[in-house]
Design a protein around this motif. Structure first.
Motif, short mmCIF file in Angstrom:
data_model
loop_
_atom_site.label_atom_id
_atom_site.label_comp_id
_atom_site.label_asym_id
_atom_site.label_seq_id
_atom_site.Cartn_x
_atom_site.Cartn_y
_atom_site.Cartn_z
N LEU A 107 4.42 74.03 -49.57
CA LEU A 107 3.50 74.46 -50.63
C LEU A 107 2.36 73.44 -50.82
O LEU A 107 1.22 73.82 -51.08
N GLY A 108 2.70 72.16 -50.68
CA GLY A 108 1.67 71.13 -50.80
C GLY A 108 0.63 71.25 -49.71
O GLY A 108 -0.57 71.13 -49.97
N LEU A 109 1.09 71.49 -48.47
CA LEU A 109 0.14 71.66 -47.36
C LEU A 109 -0.73 72.90 -47.56
O LEU A 109 -1.94 72.87 -47.30
N PHE A 110 -0.13 73.98 -48.04
CA PHE A 110 -0.88 75.21 -48.32
C PHE A 110 -1.95 74.95 -49.38
O PHE A 110 -3.11 75.36 -49.24
N GLY A 111 -1.55 74.26 -50.45
CA GLY A 111 -2.50 73.96 -51.52
C GLY A 111 -3.59 73.01 -51.08
O GLY A 111 -4.75 73.16 -51.46
N LEU A 112 -3.22 72.03 -50.25
CA LEU A 112 -4.20 71.06 -49.77
C LEU A 112 -5.29 71.75 -48.94
O LEU A 112 -6.49 71.50 -49.13
N LEU A 113 -4.88 72.63 -48.03
CA LEU A 113 -5.86 73.34 -47.19
C LEU A 113 -6.73 74.26 -48.03
O LEU A 113 -7.95 74.33 -47.85
N GLY A 114 -6.12 74.98 -48.97
CA GLY A 114 -6.88 75.91 -49.81
C GLY A 114 -7.88 75.19 -50.70
O GLY A 114 -9.05 75.58 -50.80
N ASN A 115 -7.44 74.10 -51.35
CA ASN A 115 -8.34 73.36 -52.25
C ASN A 115 -9.45 72.66 -51.49
O ASN A 115 -10.59 72.58 -51.96
N ALA A 116 -9.12 72.14 -50.31
CA ALA A 116 -10.16 71.51 -49.49
C ALA A 116 -11.21 72.54 -49.08
O ALA A 116 -12.42 72.27 -49.12
N GLY A 117 -10.76 73.74 -48.73
CA GLY A 117 -11.70 74.80 -48.38
C GLY A 117 -12.58 75.19 -49.54
O GLY A 117 -13.80 75.36 -49.40
N ALA A 118 -11.99 75.34 -50.74
CA ALA A 118 -12.76 75.70 -51.93
C ALA A 118 -13.77 74.61 -52.27
O ALA A 118 -14.92 74.89 -52.63
N ALA A 119 -13.35 73.33 -52.16
CA ALA A 119 -14.26 72.22 -52.47
C ALA A 119 -15.44 72.19 -51.50
O ALA A 119 -16.58 71.94 -51.90
#
Length: 286
Positions: A107-119
């Motif tokens: 879940l952390g990896l999923f969130g990291l990729l998603g948040n990095a993309g949004a940023a």
């Protein structure tokens, strides 16, 4: 911001469900931050549409400050989320429950990729807009929070104690709190009619006085209507023999080119002679 809203919405659902299934407060803390992100982006989009409405009636500047108010609400929302996460984490420090390390890591990896993309998407926008900057800071803080979740999951998966989960949660809370500072300070400065950040008021006053025919300037006020929209008002005292309209136009050009202020209100006042300032109690003529 619409792209960021879609990304954050998908991650919110995934982390809320995943946090319950894995028993990880760090994941739930990240989900709580995502919930505030979804609300903040929705609020920001509403503020943008409201700010685009034209000036009318009593709203002589239109609704441009709605973006400032949205940024302030976002900052206060971040503080509330940080406090809630910190309280929950402190309650778990003495008796940390077991967590699913592999699930937390995923879940952390999923969130990291998603948040990095949004940023990355948000970083392409106009950074002078404090409203957009607020949403970007939400996403950037989320990315760092997700990194903390990844570290917690990896630590537990490697055989470490689950106490790392509330510790990471406290770190995420501190990160959220730190990211809220600018979102509160800048809108408050705007609402208090402070000069734009980094603007040298004394230098602006001195530059006006350096113009030919200008004798002095007083009642100098510089403030921000909304992000990127600075305004200035002043009383400028000039010599009686000058062309006041010409001097005013030269000052307006100076303020626009050197200081970036395009909205100006200048009251040109003629310098009075000493005789005009002297009043005597003369006897009446018969």
């Amino acid at each position: 911001m619409w792209v960021a809203l879609g990304i954050n919405g998908a991650m919110l659902v995934a982390e809320a469900v995943g946090g319950v299934l894995t028993g990880s407060l760090a994941v739930l803390a990240d989900a709580g931050h995502l919930f505030s992100d979804v609300g903040s982006i929705g609020l920001a989009l509403f503020a943008v549409s409201l700010a685009a409405r034209p000036a009318a009636g009593r709203m002589t500047f239109g609704y441009q400050r709605s973006e400032i108010l949205a940024a302030l609400v976002n900052g206060l929302l971040l503080v509330a989320v940080a406090i809630a996460v910190a309280v929950a984490a402190l309650g778990r420090l003495s008796d940390p429950p077991s967590i699913d390390g592999l699930g937390v890591l995923g879940l952390g990896l999923f969130g990291l990729l998603g948040n990095a993309g949004a940023a990355l998407v948000l970083a392409r926008g106009e950074r002078v807009d404090v409203n957009l900057e607020g949403v970007l800071r939400h996403s950037a803080a989320d990315a760092l929070g997700s990194l903390g979740v990844v570290l917690a999951g990896a630590f537990v998966l490697a055989g470490g104690s689950s106490i790392v989960d509330p510790i990471v949660s406290l770190a995420i809370a501190a990160l959220i709190l730190a990211s809220s500072w600018r979102l509160i300070r800048e809108p408050v400065d705007v609402l208090m009619e402070a000069a734009p950040s980094g603007f040298d008021v004394d230098a602006a006053g001195a530059a006006i006085c350096e113009e030919e025919w200008v004798r002095s300037v007083h009642d100098l006020h510089i403030w921000t209507v909304t992000s990127g929209f600075g305004a200035l008002a002043a009383h400028v005292v000039v010599s009686p023999e000058c062309d006041r309209d010409l001097v005013r136009r030269r000052i307006e050009l100076l303020l626009r080119e050197r200081f970036g202020i395009e909205h100006t209100t200048l009251q040109m006042e003629e310098e009075a002679s000493d005789a005009l300032l002297s009043v005597e109690n003369a006897p009446r003529q018969a």
